[in-house]
Design a protein around this motif. Structure first.
Motif, short mmCIF file in Angstrom:
data_model
loop_
_atom_site.label_atom_id
_atom_site.label_comp_id
_atom_site.label_asym_id
_atom_site.label_seq_id
_atom_site.Cartn_x
_atom_site.Cartn_y
_atom_site.Cartn_z
N ALA A 1 0.83 -1.21 0.00
CA ALA A 1 0.00 0.00 0.00
C ALA A 1 0.86 1.26 0.00
N SER B 1 1.14 4.14 -2.88
CA SER B 1 0.92 5.55 -2.55
C SER B 1 2.05 6.42 -3.10
N PRO C 1 -4.53 3.12 -1.42
CA PRO C 1 -4.43 4.59 -1.52
C PRO C 1 -5.72 5.25 -1.98
N ALA D 1 -3.70 4.64 4.34
CA ALA D 1 -3.44 3.67 3.27
C ALA D 1 -2.61 2.50 3.77
#
Length: 335
Positions: free
Chosen positions: A76, A80, A272, A290
């Motif tokens: 994650a 991002s 995200p 996130a």
């Protein structure tokens, strides 16, 4: 300056994510091929369990739960970073080929190099990082134009092409290998959580311990990179230098995750987007959300997958893809 209402909303969201993770961990500890009744969980955690209960919880369930949680967080965070530095909502390590590059490196290392059991666990993230970095470098070079800088659309298309090419290369590599080793690579491609022992936790945890604070420290620069290049240059930022450093961080995070979980895509896309929808697009706000959301998504997918079919279950990567592929198609059409 971030408004206090947004900060309060972020804290509430983080608390909700932690509650989701705690609930899923609790469910995951009790569910599985060898059941462990929920009324026995607390005694076992307090050291009052039988040998069988201790073995199920501490040797099988807990290491897998922790590894899955950490890997989801890493994927994650990687997604991002990539979405911010490329200014493209479709950027994700699995989609743009970084995971495939790591996979090819792992396959070559596993099939054709002598393996030392003691160092294998700790070498895998480094091997994956080398393969992912080489792939990311090629994608970056092919997507960059001196006249216009990094083209976000070209980057995604180039990455998808690399992902397909590297998947084909993986098939060629394993076509002449031993059956037992091919089984491992096949499970890796499907996104089957295979690193389920405590040493794998020590192999992935340092990467997150370093790169999560580093990324949060760079959050303001990520905000600027998400704007047009003229704005970033106007405040004195060295764009290419910052972009390269953050790209290295994203590659390292993705490589460390897939080295123990297999080729899992879409976590870096979904987490995200969900976080931004909840707390807004500022990196200071959405990155912590996130990270937790990515950990929960992969943990929930693995918990669901391993209990859908006995005894081996369904690979977490397949469960995530069932959700991720339609969402990716939706974003592609929307953009």
């Amino acid at each position: 300056m971030i408004r206090s209402a947004l900060i309060r909303k972020q804290r509430i969201t983080i608390f909700a994510c932690l509650a989701l993770i705690a609930a899923t961990v609790l469910i995951g500890m009790g569910m599985g091929y060898a059941s462990l009744s929920y009324d026995r969980l607390l005694p076992v955690l307090l050291g009052q369990g039988t040998f069988k209960e201790d073995f199920i919880l501490y040797s099988i369930r807990l290491p897998r739960i922790i590894i899955t949680l950490l890997a989801g967080m890493a994927l994650a965070l990687s997604g991002s970073i990539l979405q911010s530095i490329t200014r493209n909502d479709l950027a994700e390590p699995g989609i743009i080929g970084i995971n495939s590059g790591a996979g090819v490196a792992i396959a070559v290392f596993f099939l054709y190099f002598p393996i030392d059991v003691g160092s294998f666990v700790y070498l895998l993230p480094l091997v994956a990082f080398a393969g992912a970095l080489a792939t990311a470098f090629l994608i970056y070079i092919l997507s960059y134009r001196r006249s216009e800088g990094l083209n976000p659309t070209r980057l995604v298309l180039t990455g998808v092409g690399f992902s397909l090419a590297l998947s084909g290369m993986m098939i060629v590599i394993i076509s002449s290998a031993e059956r037992s080793r091919v089984d491992f690579i096949a499970k890796w491609i499907a996104g089957n959580i295979w690193g389920t022992d405590w040493p794998f936790i020590w192999a992935i945890a340092p990467w997150l311990a370093i790169l999560i604070p580093f990324t949060l420290y760079k959050a303001v620069r990520l905000n600027l990179l998400g704007l047009d290049e003229a704005s970033a240059i106007g405040v004195g930022m060295r764009i290419e230098r910052e972009r390269f450093i953050l790209l290295l961080a994203a590659v390292a995070l993705a490589a460390s995750a897939v080295s123990v979980t297999g080729g899992i895509a879409f976590i870096g896309l979904l987490a995200p987007h969900i976080a931004k929808a909840l707390v807004g697009p500022r990196n200071q706000l959405f990155i912590p959300v996130a990270i937790l959301m990515g950990g929960w998504l992969l943990l929930a997918a693995d918990t669901l997958g391993r209990n859908l079919a006995d005894p081996d279950g369904i690979a977490a990567g397949i469960v995530v893809s069932i959700i991720g592929v339609p969402y990716f198609a939706y974003l592609l059409l929307k953009k």
